[in-house]
Design an enzyme around this catalytic site. Structure first.
Site, PDB file in Angstrom:
ATOM      1  N   HIS A  52       0.857  -1.189   0.000  1.00 48.05           N
ATOM      2  CA  HIS A  52       0.000   0.000   0.000  1.00 48.05           C
ATOM      3  C   HIS A  52       0.892   1.237   0.000  1.00 48.05           C
ATOM      4  CE1 HIS A  52      -3.850  -2.053   1.765  1.00 48.05           C
ATOM      5  NE2 HIS A  52      -3.233  -2.820   0.883  1.00 48.05           N
ATOM      6  N   GLU A  54       0.990   3.893   1.842  1.00 51.37           N
ATOM      7  CA  GLU A  54       1.511   4.296   3.152  1.00 51.37           C
ATOM      8  C   GLU A  54       2.666   3.395   3.588  1.00 51.37           C
ATOM      9  OE1 GLU A  54      -3.019   5.118   3.275  1.00 51.37           O
ATOM     10  OE2 GLU A  54      -1.663   3.657   2.370  1.00 51.37           O
ATOM     11  N   CYS A  82      -6.082   2.268   5.646  1.00 53.06           N
ATOM     12  CA  CYS A  82      -6.737   1.004   5.999  1.00 53.06           C
ATOM     13  C   CYS A  82      -6.168   0.541   7.343  1.00 53.06           C
ATOM     14  CB  CYS A  82      -6.491  -0.029   4.909  1.00 53.06           C
ATOM     15  SG  CYS A  82      -4.817  -0.722   4.926  1.00 53.06           S
ATOM     16  N   CYS A  85      -2.353  -0.184   7.218  1.00 47.63           N
ATOM     17  CA  CYS A  85      -1.548   1.027   7.117  1.00 47.63           C
ATOM     18  C   CYS A  85      -1.609   1.836   8.399  1.00 47.63           C
ATOM     19  CB  CYS A  85      -2.002   1.858   5.925  1.00 47.63           C
ATOM     20  SG  CYS A  85      -1.669   1.038   4.349  1.00 47.63           S
TER      21      CYS A  85
END
Length: 155
Positions: A52, A54, A82, A85
């Site tokens: 992801h 992040e 999410c 993250c």
């Protein structure tokens, strides 16, 4: 750079990611208004469900600064993080999380994190994915070794 400029950079990264086949997410880690690291979502590109934006940006920032503790840094994400993250952000000790789209916006386009958010407070036996504890007595040795290690680096 100010907060709006840093967020615009995260948003630009999210748009560029879509154009190259990644997910619509971008992130910037900054310290005192200076970009330390930036990344986009590369889950489908790297065949890595943890890639992801992040997490990718945190990994880059940690390498750049030579530390796992990113205290004093902020993160700018094109979308509310999410659960994975968010956990990474807390583990990295980032000071402030700035986000643009929220998780309802993400759910609207097929990125629905609500299942994970709902599962988190449940006991392991109540979760949709089976979780079975196995060999805790054997695994405890590593914890005992850690606890007794006077030269460990706590984090």
């Amino acid at each position: 750079m100010n907060n709006e400029e840093l967020m615009r950079r995260a948003i630009a990264l999210s748009e560029a990611s879509v154009l190259k086949g990644g997910g619509p997410f971008g992130a910037v880690v900054a310290k005192n208004g200076e970009i330390i690291a930036e990344a986009s979502n590369s889950v489908t590109i790297d065949h890595d469900p943890t890639a992801h934006a992040e997490v990718n940006a945190i990994r880059q920032a940690a390498r750049e600064l030579g530390t796992f503790d990113l205290s004093g840094c902020d993160i700018y994400t094109s979308c509310e993080p999410c659960p994975m993250c968010l956990g990474a952000i807390y583990w990295a000790h980032l000071d402030t999380i700035y986000y643009a789209n929220n998780r309802k916006d993400a759910a609207r386009i097929g990125f629905d994190d609500d299942l994970i958010y709902r599962e988190m407070p449940l006991q392991p036996a109540q979760r949709q994915r089976r979780m079975l504890q196995l060999l805790p007595e054997e695994a405890r040795k590593a914890f005992d070794m850690w606890e007794q290690n006077e030269e460990k680096t706590a984090y």
